[in-house]
Design a protein around this motif. Structure first.
Motif, short mmCIF file in Angstrom:
data_model
loop_
_atom_site.label_atom_id
_atom_site.label_comp_id
_atom_site.label_asym_id
_atom_site.label_seq_id
_atom_site.Cartn_x
_atom_site.Cartn_y
_atom_site.Cartn_z
N THR A 215 0.82 -1.22 0.00
CA THR A 215 0.00 0.00 0.00
C THR A 215 0.85 1.27 0.00
O THR A 215 0.34 2.35 -0.28
N ALA A 216 2.13 1.14 0.30
CA ALA A 216 3.02 2.31 0.22
C ALA A 216 3.12 2.81 -1.22
O ALA A 216 3.50 3.96 -1.45
N PHE A 217 2.76 1.95 -2.16
CA PHE A 217 2.79 2.32 -3.58
C PHE A 217 1.40 2.69 -4.10
O PHE A 217 1.20 2.83 -5.29
N GLY A 218 0.44 2.81 -3.20
CA GLY A 218 -0.93 3.10 -3.61
C GLY A 218 -1.12 4.54 -4.03
O GLY A 218 -0.49 5.45 -3.47
N GLY A 219 -2.00 4.73 -4.99
CA GLY A 219 -2.34 6.08 -5.43
C GLY A 219 -3.81 6.38 -5.24
O GLY A 219 -4.31 7.40 -5.73
#
Length: 297
Positions: A215-219
């Motif tokens: 989720t650290a890469f979620g937009g």
């Protein structure tokens, strides 16, 4: 409606929101003689509702019959099968000519069981407020959940016309702007798609994550799709299984479409992948315009 007594059985997020909405939008006028009574196993929720001025009296499950004896309209905000069991156990204690209603996400079981368990002088109106939040409990209840939302009613042959009209007036006063009347079968089929299937997909998406740090890469896409995965497990387990035939049909249809996407991507089939995405866009735009036109009506 200002002079009626309302009973709320189950003061969780939905029961609490109903109580708050009735307090703010129905009984707020000066001189109102109406009361709101609530029953819940959580004494802290009852005390908070009393402190908030939302309810007039709180009851434990041991003395809920005292609540029923003086409530003109009773909202049973329990799981579907628990709602039926509650009616069976307390059949003789509802106030004469009381109106009872539910908030359950499945309706077929009510159509089947209600005629066998209701007293002739008590009217049960099958209902489903299409609103709410992801989190549980009275602390997360909010009267604003209902503003400009849809309420589904499923009239039965035994319902009295005057009670249906009273229920519609109450629903409107609570802030709902649309009332949809349908059958139990249609309700369960469509809710199986628009609600239950969506919760299955959101849950499956979360379960499929191999890395919780992803989720650290979620937009925003993942967050939007999985908001409803913060799920009340016992409730949704019961809803899924109670509506298993219709829900499994929807899951099968969804899996078929997932297989189409998988095949097109795997085979690098640009044409068919592009065509299905174009079709998806057109269908979604059409769905949005249909919903907007319904809301305007």
């Amino acid at each position: 409606m200002n002079n009626m007594n309302y009973g709320i059985v189950g003061l969780g997020i939905m029961g609490g929101s109903i109580a708050k909405s009735i307090r703010q939008n129905v009984l707020s006028q000066s001189g109102s003689l109406g009361n709101i009574f609530a029953c819940d196993k959580n004494s802290a929720s009852l005390q908070q509702a009393l402190n908030d001025g939302v309810i007039n009296e709180g009851y434990s499950s041991d003395n809920v019959r005292d609540l029923l004896k003086k409530s003109d309209i009773v909202f049973i905000c329990l799981y579907p099968h628990a709602t039926l069991e509650f009616i069976k156990e307390n059949r003789d204690f509802f106030k004469e000519n009381a109106i009872i209603t539910d908030i359950s996400g499945v309706k077929g079981i009510f159509e089947k069981e209600l005629p066998n368990i209701l007293r002739s002088d008590v009217d049960f109106i099958i209902g489903h407020p299409m609103a709410g939040g992801e989190k549980e409990g009275y602390a997360n209840s909010n009267a604003q959940f209902f503003i400009n939302h849809n309420y589904i009613l499923i009239p039965q042959e035994f319902n009295k016309t005057k009670n249906l009209e009273l229920m519609k007036s109450l629903i409107t006063a609570m802030g709902f702007t649309r009332i949809t009347e349908t059958t139990c079968d249609i309700h369960d089929y469509k809710i199986g798609f628009t609600s239950q299937l969506c919760h299955v997909i959101a849950s499956a998406l979360v379960e499929s994550a191999q890395d919780e740090q992803i989720t650290a890469f979620g937009g925003g896409s993942f967050e939007d799709l999985t908001r409803i995965a913060m799920i009340n497990a016992p409730l949704w387990t019961e809803l899924f299984i109670s509506n298993k035939d219709k829900l499994v049909e929807h899951i099968n249809n969804f899996q078929s479409k997932m297989n189409d996407f998988k095949t097109f991507i795997q085979n690098e089939d640009y044409e068919n992948l592009n065509n299905i995405l174009l079709d998806t866009r057109e269908k979604r735009l059409k769905m949005g315009s249909i919903r907007t036109s319904i809301i305007k009506k």
